[in-house]
Design a protein around this motif. Structure first.
Motif, PDB file in Angstrom:
ATOM      1  N   ALA A   1      40.911 120.431 -14.972  1.00 22.17           N
ATOM      2  CA  ALA A   1      42.098 120.097 -14.182  1.00 22.17           C
ATOM      3  C   ALA A   1      43.212 121.024 -14.644  1.00 22.17           C
ATOM      4  O   ALA A   1      43.170 121.537 -15.767  1.00 22.17           O
ATOM      5  N   HIS A   2      44.215 121.258 -13.788  1.00 19.84           N
ATOM      6  CA  HIS A   2      45.326 122.092 -14.269  1.00 19.84           C
ATOM      7  C   HIS A   2      46.564 121.243 -14.553  1.00 19.84           C
ATOM      8  O   HIS A   2      46.839 120.257 -13.864  1.00 19.84           O
ATOM      9  N   MET A   3      47.255 121.619 -15.621  1.00 18.56           N
ATOM     10  CA  MET A   3      48.395 120.836 -16.106  1.00 18.56           C
ATOM     11  C   MET A   3      49.703 121.246 -15.454  1.00 18.56           C
ATOM     12  O   MET A   3      50.672 120.482 -15.452  1.00 18.56           O
TER      13      MET A   3
ATOM     14  N   VAL B   1      38.636 119.523 -10.743  1.00 18.41           N
ATOM     15  CA  VAL B   1      39.186 118.308 -10.119  1.00 18.41           C
ATOM     16  C   VAL B   1      40.650 118.600  -9.810  1.00 18.41           C
ATOM     17  O   VAL B   1      41.468 118.755 -10.713  1.00 18.41           O
ATOM     18  N   ASP B   2      40.952 118.719  -8.529  1.00 24.03           N
ATOM     19  CA  ASP B   2      42.292 119.140  -8.133  1.00 24.03           C
ATOM     20  C   ASP B   2      42.656 118.449  -6.817  1.00 24.03           C
ATOM     21  O   ASP B   2      41.863 117.689  -6.258  1.00 24.03           O
ATOM     22  N   ALA B   3      43.845 118.724  -6.341  1.00 26.85           N
ATOM     23  CA  ALA B   3      44.281 118.186  -5.047  1.00 26.85           C
ATOM     24  C   ALA B   3      43.991 119.211  -3.960  1.00 26.85           C
ATOM     25  O   ALA B   3      43.862 120.401  -4.238  1.00 26.85           O
TER      26      ALA B   3
ATOM     27  N   LEU C   1      51.635 115.496  -8.277  1.00 25.27           N
ATOM     28  CA  LEU C   1      50.294 114.879  -8.190  1.00 25.27           C
ATOM     29  C   LEU C   1      49.236 115.981  -8.209  1.00 25.27           C
ATOM     30  O   LEU C   1      48.125 115.780  -8.671  1.00 25.27           O
ATOM     31  N   ASP C   2      49.611 117.150  -7.687  1.00 25.63           N
ATOM     32  CA  ASP C   2      48.821 118.380  -7.806  1.00 25.63           C
ATOM     33  C   ASP C   2      49.222 119.044  -9.120  1.00 25.63           C
ATOM     34  O   ASP C   2      50.266 119.664  -9.192  1.00 25.63           O
ATOM     35  N   ASP C   3      48.536 118.924 -10.209  1.00 27.96           N
ATOM     36  CA  ASP C   3      47.241 118.339 -10.345  1.00 27.96           C
ATOM     37  C   ASP C   3      47.223 117.338 -11.500  1.00 27.96           C
ATOM     38  O   ASP C   3      46.252 117.245 -12.234  1.00 27.96           O
ATOM     39  N   ARG C   4      48.351 116.599 -11.643  1.00 23.52           N
ATOM     40  CA  ARG C   4      48.300 115.557 -12.683  1.00 23.52           C
ATOM     41  C   ARG C   4      47.264 114.509 -12.321  1.00 23.52           C
ATOM     42  O   ARG C   4      46.773 113.791 -13.194  1.00 23.52           O
TER      43      ARG C   4
ATOM     44  N   GLN D   1      48.894 127.450 -15.871  1.00 18.44           N
ATOM     45  CA  GLN D   1      49.227 128.554 -14.951  1.00 18.44           C
ATOM     46  C   GLN D   1      48.359 128.675 -13.695  1.00 18.44           C
ATOM     47  O   GLN D   1      48.190 129.770 -13.165  1.00 18.44           O
ATOM     48  N   GLU D   2      47.820 127.551 -13.193  1.00 20.49           N
ATOM     49  CA  GLU D   2      47.044 127.634 -11.945  1.00 20.49           C
ATOM     50  C   GLU D   2      47.954 127.971 -10.776  1.00 20.49           C
ATOM     51  O   GLU D   2      47.601 128.744  -9.889  1.00 20.49           O
ATOM     52  N   GLU D   3      49.149 127.383 -10.773  1.00 17.96           N
ATOM     53  CA  GLU D   3      50.043 127.569  -9.629  1.00 17.96           C
ATOM     54  C   GLU D   3      50.615 128.983  -9.570  1.00 17.96           C
ATOM     55  O   GLU D   3      51.076 129.418  -8.524  1.00 17.96           O
ATOM     56  N   SER D   4      50.611 129.692 -10.692  1.00 20.74           N
ATOM     57  CA  SER D   4      51.154 131.051 -10.684  1.00 20.74           C
ATOM     58  C   SER D   4      50.063 132.115 -10.727  1.00 20.74           C
ATOM     59  O   SER D   4      50.265 133.221 -10.224  1.00 20.74           O
TER      60      SER D   4
HETATM   61 ZN    ZN Z   1      46.409 122.229  -7.775  1.00 26.47          ZN
END
Ligand code: ZN
Length: 367
Positions: free
Chosen positions: A64-66, A230-232, A174-177, A206-209
């Motif tokens: 999952a990404h933080m 496991v992500d949104a 919530l993406d991706d907590r 750093q998934e979003e970047s």
């Molecule tokens: Zn995500």
């Protein structure tokens, strides 16, 4: 099988500021929870957190990404207003008039995104990002500096956490907590049991970047044979998106990704067919609903894993999400509970590794 959600855990996870590249508050909390459970937990140089739950069977890594989307201060105007740099794909549609948190210190300063009074805004389009400014109540650059604000100061959406009609959750990040929540929840249930696999839980940065690049050092350290993200993902069930590119909807179960793709690039993800099929089999045997997803416009942290190490069989489980990358993301609690039960069933059942890895598209019945 679990029947309900730990709302306090998810509320806390979404309240933490974890701008992409600045995930420390989230990583510290997750590290603390995993270490409390007595798990061998590590943090690597760039801040990825991994925990190991020993078991018997193939090496499986859940990811999952933080991090979350947000902003940072680009510069401070002479008159004390802040110019912003977007970090990740934070929603521009939802920007004007938002309440933000400016992290000049341990506790945040409230700031509002300037919005043209409606009386003067007839026929005016929303401003481009370069024109967006934040008001923290400072009257000069010196005053903003005295508050501790500098170029690079982290800015996040102010936390919200509301239940909609007692069945949906509305919150920022919530993406991706939600992925972090599901992995932590799994750790709580398995820390003193032996799963049917060598299980690693990976919480990446750093998934979003930078999409999945941060997952590569984790793969190198863990060397998994199988990986499941496991992500949104985007739900297409609102009035503006019905008849959209997928039928993925809230409340119909998590989605299993066949593929995703970023238009105009060669970046994207094609799930491993054997592993996807195994996940679908386990869901079917457990009576858990699953949707299939083929989507353009996004990708995830697991995208590079099929090509990492000697090749890793990789699947992606996605929680349908409305209003993605806005401060009011919405998901359905039933989907979370289903994903929770599916991960439980996967971790607790035997892994036919040979069949998964040798699975071929021919000769298998189509669902
Ligand atoms: Zn995500």
């Amino acid at each position: 099988m679990s029947a309900s959600m730990d709302l306090d855990l998810l509320r806390h996870l979404t309240s933490l500021p974890g701008l992409s590249g600045f995930e420390r508050p989230v990583a510290d909390f997750i590290f603390g929870r995993l270490a409390e459970l007595g798990l061998d937990t590590r943090v690597d140089t760039i801040g990825n957190v991994t925990a190991h739950i020993p078991g018997s069977g193939p090496r499986l890594m859940l990811i999952a990404h933080m991090d979350e989307v947000g902003f940072m201060v680009r510069k401070v105007y002479q008159n004390g207003f802040l110019a912003v740099q977007r970090v990740g794909g934070a929603s521009q549609h939802a920007l004007s008039g938002q309440l933000l948190h400016v992290w000049a210190d341990e506790s945040p300063l409230p700031g509002v995104v300037g919005v043209l009074p409606q009386h003067l805004a007839m026929d005016v389009l929303p401003p481009p990002l370069e024109k967006v400014y934040i008001d923290v109540g400072a009257s000069s650059r010196e005053e903003a500096f005295a508050l501790g604000i500098r170029p690079g100061t982290v800015i996040t959406h102010a936390p919200t956490f509301e239940l909609l009609n007692k069945k949906m959750i509305c919150a920022k990040a919530l993406d991706d907590r939600i992925g972090c929540y599901l992995l932590l929840h799994l750790a709580e249930r398995w820390h003193n049991r032996r799963p049917e696999c060598e299980l690693w839980l990976a919480f990446v940065v750093q998934e979003e970047s930078h999409l999945g690049r941060a997952t590569l050092p984790v793969a190198r350290a863990v060397k998994p044979q199988l990986a499941i993200g496991v992500d949104a993902t985007l739900a297409f069930d609102t009035p503006d998106l019905t008849d959209g590119q997928t039928d993925v909807a809230l409340g119909e179960g998590p989605a299993i990704k066949v593929m995703d793709h970023l238009p105009g690039t060669l970046w994207g993800f094609l799930g491993h067919e054997g592993l996807r099929s195994h996940v679908e089999d386990v869901a079917e045997k457990s009576g858990l609903p699953l949707q299939r997803e083929i989507v353009a416009g996004l990708s995830t942290a697991v995208a590079p894993l099929p090509f990492a190490e000697e090749g890793i069989a990789t699947a992606a489980l996605s929680l349908p999400l409305r209003y993605s990358h806005s401060p009011v993301e919405v998901l359905h609690m039933d989907d979370v509970v289903t994903a929770d039960n599916l991960l439980e069933a996967l971790v607790g059942s035997t892994w036919p590794l040979d069949r998964i890895l040798r699975s071929s598209p021919r000769g298998r019945r189509e669902r």
